[in-house]
Design an enzyme around this catalytic site. Structure first.
Site, PDB file in Angstrom:
ATOM      1  N   TYR A   1       0.758  -1.200   0.220  1.00 35.06           N
ATOM      2  CA  TYR A   1      -0.101  -0.019   0.229  1.00 35.06           C
ATOM      3  C   TYR A   1       0.877   1.399  -0.049  1.00 35.06           C
ATOM      4  O   TYR A   1       0.393   2.246  -0.449  1.00 35.06           O
ATOM      5  CB  TYR A   1      -0.832   0.158   1.028  1.00 35.06           C
ATOM      6  CG  TYR A   1      -2.329  -0.952   0.783  1.00 35.06           C
ATOM      7  CD1 TYR A   1      -3.051  -0.832  -0.219  1.00 35.06           C
ATOM      8  CD2 TYR A   1      -2.294  -2.097   1.283  1.00 35.06           C
ATOM      9  CE1 TYR A   1      -4.168  -1.435  -0.327  1.00 35.06           C
ATOM     10  CE2 TYR A   1      -2.921  -3.468   0.870  1.00 35.06           C
ATOM     11  CZ  TYR A   1      -4.066  -2.798   0.081  1.00 35.06           C
ATOM     12  OH  TYR A   1      -5.007  -3.911  -0.414  1.00 35.06           O
TER      13      TYR A   1
ATOM     14  N   ARG B   1       1.521   1.680  -3.656  1.00 35.66           N
ATOM     15  CA  ARG B   1       0.373   2.476  -4.346  1.00 35.66           C
ATOM     16  C   ARG B   1       0.233   3.867  -3.820  1.00 35.66           C
ATOM     17  O   ARG B   1      -0.170   4.590  -4.465  1.00 35.66           O
ATOM     18  CB  ARG B   1      -0.862   1.429  -3.958  1.00 35.66           C
ATOM     19  CG  ARG B   1      -0.671   0.127  -4.622  1.00 35.66           C
ATOM     20  CD  ARG B   1      -1.769  -0.800  -4.329  1.00 35.66           C
ATOM     21  NE  ARG B   1      -3.040  -0.270  -4.976  1.00 35.66           N
ATOM     22  CZ  ARG B   1      -4.457  -0.310  -4.836  1.00 35.66           C
ATOM     23  NH1 ARG B   1      -4.512  -1.697  -4.125  1.00 35.66           N
ATOM     24  NH2 ARG B   1      -5.461  -0.009  -5.280  1.00 35.66           N
TER      25      ARG B   1
ATOM     26  N   GLN C   1     -15.236   2.224  -6.857  1.00 35.54           N
ATOM     27  CA  GLN C   1     -14.333   1.077  -6.342  1.00 35.54           C
ATOM     28  C   GLN C   1     -12.860   1.708  -6.080  1.00 35.54           C
ATOM     29  O   GLN C   1     -11.989   0.730  -5.515  1.00 35.54           O
ATOM     30  CB  GLN C   1     -14.440  -0.290  -7.406  1.00 35.54           C
ATOM     31  CG  GLN C   1     -15.557  -0.682  -7.417  1.00 35.54           C
ATOM     32  CD  GLN C   1     -15.736  -1.624  -8.647  1.00 35.54           C
ATOM     33  OE1 GLN C   1     -15.591  -2.844  -8.382  1.00 35.54           O
ATOM     34  NE2 GLN C   1     -16.013  -1.175  -9.757  1.00 35.54           N
ATOM     35  N   ASN C   2     -12.519   2.737  -6.619  1.00 34.38           N
ATOM     36  CA  ASN C   2     -11.364   3.079  -6.624  1.00 34.38           C
ATOM     37  C   ASN C   2     -10.609   3.631  -5.290  1.00 34.38           C
ATOM     38  O   ASN C   2     -11.461   4.378  -4.444  1.00 34.38           O
ATOM     39  CB  ASN C   2     -10.973   4.105  -7.734  1.00 34.38           C
ATOM     40  CG  ASN C   2     -11.119   3.706  -8.985  1.00 34.38           C
ATOM     41  OD1 ASN C   2     -11.076   2.312  -9.164  1.00 34.38           O
ATOM     42  ND2 ASN C   2     -11.111   4.571 -10.069  1.00 34.38           N
TER      43      ASN C   2
ATOM     44  N   HIS D   1     -14.531   0.516  -1.542  1.00 36.28           N
ATOM     45  CA  HIS D   1     -13.474  -0.128  -1.224  1.00 36.28           C
ATOM     46  C   HIS D   1     -12.474   0.531  -0.319  1.00 36.28           C
ATOM     47  O   HIS D   1     -11.274   0.028  -0.235  1.00 36.28           O
ATOM     48  CB  HIS D   1     -12.676  -0.756  -2.463  1.00 36.28           C
ATOM     49  CG  HIS D   1     -13.565  -1.810  -3.019  1.00 36.28           C
ATOM     50  ND1 HIS D   1     -13.354  -2.345  -4.510  1.00 36.28           N
ATOM     51  CD2 HIS D   1     -14.753  -2.577  -2.892  1.00 36.28           C
ATOM     52  CE1 HIS D   1     -14.292  -3.040  -4.959  1.00 36.28           C
ATOM     53  NE2 HIS D   1     -15.180  -3.329  -3.790  1.00 36.28           N
TER      54      HIS D   1
HETATM   55  P1  OAD Z   1     -10.171  -4.085 -13.267  1.00 41.93           P
HETATM   56  O1  OAD Z   1      -8.616  -3.976 -13.419  1.00 41.93           O
HETATM   57  O2  OAD Z   1     -10.845  -5.661 -13.083  1.00 41.93           O
HETATM   58  O3  OAD Z   1     -10.778  -3.669 -14.455  1.00 41.93           O
HETATM   59  C1  OAD Z   1     -10.522  -2.569 -15.082  1.00 41.93           C
HETATM   60  C2  OAD Z   1     -11.317  -2.140 -16.288  1.00 41.93           C
HETATM   61  O4  OAD Z   1     -10.955  -1.012 -16.978  1.00 41.93           O
HETATM   62  C3  OAD Z   1     -11.122  -3.201 -17.341  1.00 41.93           C
HETATM   63  O5  OAD Z   1     -12.386  -3.479 -17.860  1.00 41.93           O
HETATM   64  C4  OAD Z   1     -10.395  -2.365 -18.530  1.00 41.93           C
HETATM   65  O6  OAD Z   1     -10.955  -2.695 -19.824  1.00 41.93           O
HETATM   66  C5  OAD Z   1     -11.038  -0.848 -18.153  1.00 41.93           C
HETATM   67  N1  OAD Z   1     -10.008   0.434 -18.594  1.00 41.93           N
HETATM   68  C6  OAD Z   1      -8.717   0.083 -19.161  1.00 41.93           C
HETATM   69  N2  OAD Z   1      -8.532   1.319 -19.320  1.00 41.93           N
HETATM   70  C7  OAD Z   1      -9.709   2.202 -19.319  1.00 41.93           C
HETATM   71  C8  OAD Z   1      -9.773   3.528 -19.849  1.00 41.93           C
HETATM   72  N3  OAD Z   1      -8.907   4.312 -20.244  1.00 41.93           N
HETATM   73  N4  OAD Z   1     -11.088   4.049 -19.714  1.00 41.93           N
HETATM   74  C9  OAD Z   1     -12.086   3.311 -19.192  1.00 41.93           C
HETATM   75  N5  OAD Z   1     -11.895   2.050 -19.142  1.00 41.93           N
HETATM   76  C10 OAD Z   1     -10.693   1.243 -18.935  1.00 41.93           C
HETATM   77  O7  OAD Z   1     -10.533  -2.977 -12.403  1.00 41.93           O
HETATM   78  P2  OAD Z   1     -12.227  -2.924 -11.274  1.00 41.93           P
HETATM   79  O8  OAD Z   1     -13.142  -3.521 -12.112  1.00 41.93           O
HETATM   80  O9  OAD Z   1     -12.024  -1.563 -10.875  1.00 41.93           O
HETATM   81  O10 OAD Z   1     -10.753  -4.408  -5.070  1.00 41.93           O
HETATM   82  O11 OAD Z   1     -11.841  -3.978 -10.279  1.00 41.93           O
HETATM   83  C11 OAD Z   1     -12.622  -4.127  -8.949  1.00 41.93           C
HETATM   84  C12 OAD Z   1     -11.907  -4.334  -7.963  1.00 41.93           C
HETATM   85  O12 OAD Z   1     -11.099  -5.378  -7.838  1.00 41.93           O
HETATM   86  C13 OAD Z   1     -10.890  -3.295  -7.275  1.00 41.93           C
HETATM   87  O13 OAD Z   1     -11.781  -2.175  -6.680  1.00 41.93           O
HETATM   88  C14 OAD Z   1     -10.224  -3.949  -6.383  1.00 41.93           C
HETATM   89  C15 OAD Z   1      -9.672  -5.243  -7.240  1.00 41.93           C
HETATM   90  O14 OAD Z   1      -9.226  -6.224  -6.657  1.00 41.93           O
HETATM   91  C16 OAD Z   1     -10.158  -4.356  -4.178  1.00 41.93           C
HETATM   92  O15 OAD Z   1      -8.968  -4.091  -3.953  1.00 41.93           O
HETATM   93  C17 OAD Z   1     -11.205  -4.633  -2.993  1.00 41.93           C
END
Ligand code: OAD
Length: 236
Positions: free
Chosen positions: A59, A62, A94-95, A112
């Site tokens: 962390y 990050r 979720q960020n 989160h």
């Molecule tokens: P992911 O890494 O799973 O997904 C990111 C998404 O962003 C993907 O579908 C990409 O296609 C998309 N992406 C990439 N570049 C982009 C851009 N320029 N504009 C728009 N979209 C873009 O991330 P999350 O779905 O946020 O949880 O993940 C959910 C949770 O899983 C996070 O909050 C975290 C993680 O483990 C915890 O840490 C509890």
């Protein structure tokens, strides 16, 4: 372009993709954080009990990356949307970075947790602002109660924050927009299914999410390019 009527209430769910153009890595996909780190070693209660220094190292790394990042046009577009819609907009992210707030959003729910906050792992002292980097061999900081100070993050196996407020806002929304989230992590992945019998549901991102079939519209492209144009009529 998005059409929003005076009776509409808009729910926005953002994921890691909204911060990708700011240089913060996503979790899955090429270059994703979970390609280089094992979730169970750095982002779970078990990891914290086994090796809190390794957790803080992760962390702290990050925190460093997020403090060097700047909001991008997607964050600014959502801040302008809040100006236009006021309390008819609910932003749930979720960020754990603070780029929505740094772009000017005043009302964001971090389901989160927040990277720049810490809390005690034992007592009920509320989370507090903390930008420190706790890198080994530093001691894990202690609370007045003797507990250890941990990141204010929802780890795997823990319950996300503010779910009551989030489900109340989902109940009220008539437009649901998910941006930059892969649609695999629950409960956020199921929010769209909760509302798609009565709300317009829209996804924005460069590729289809895993739950694409539950959206009524999918706008393929980068959030920083799609969102400013999408909201232009509402926020000229
Ligand atoms: P992911 O890494 O799973 O997904 C990111 C998404 O962003 C993907 O579908 C990409 O296609 C998309 N992406 C990439 N570049 C982009 C851009 N320029 N504009 C728009 N979209 C873009 O991330 P999350 O779905 O946020 O949880 O993940 C959910 C949770 O899983 C996070 O909050 C975290 C993680 O483990 C915890 O840490 C509890």
């Amino acid at each position: 372009m998005l059409a929003v009527y005076p009776s509409d209430r808009v729910f926005i769910l953002t994921g890691a993709g909204v911060s990708a153009e700011s240089g913060i890595p996503t979790f899955r996909g090429v270059g994703g954080l979970w390609r280089n780190y094992r979730i169970e070693e750095v982002a779970s209660p078990e990891a914290w009990h086994r090796d809190p220094r390794l957790v803080w190292e992760f962390y702290s790394m990050r925190r460093q990356a997020a403090s060097a990042a700047k909001p991008n046009p997607a964050h600014f577009a959502l801040a302008k949307l809040e100006d236009a819609l006021q309390d008819r907009l609910f932003v749930c992210t979720q960020n754990v970075d603070s780029l929505h707030e740094r772009a000017g959003s005043g009302n964001v729910v971090h389901m989160h947790g927040e990277l720049f906050k810490s809390r005690c792992d034992t007592c009920d002292r509320p989370p507090f602002d903390d930008t420190n980097l706790y890198e080994p061999p530093a001691e894990i900081p202690r609370c007045e109660c003797g507990g250890r100070i941990r990141p204010h993050i929802c780890w795997f196996g823990e319950v996300p924050f503010e779910l009551d407020r989030i489900y109340a806002a989902l109940d009220e929304c008539t437009v649901f927009i998910a941006v930059g989230t892969s649609g695999v992590v629950e409960p956020a992945a199921s929010f769209v299914a909760q509302v798609n019998d009565r709300a317009r549901t829209i996804y924005v991102g460069p590729e289809n999410p895993a739950n694409v079939s539950t959206f009524t519209e999918c706008h393929l492209g980068k959030a920083g390019e799609v969102l400013p144009a999408f909201f232009r009529r509402l926020c000229p």
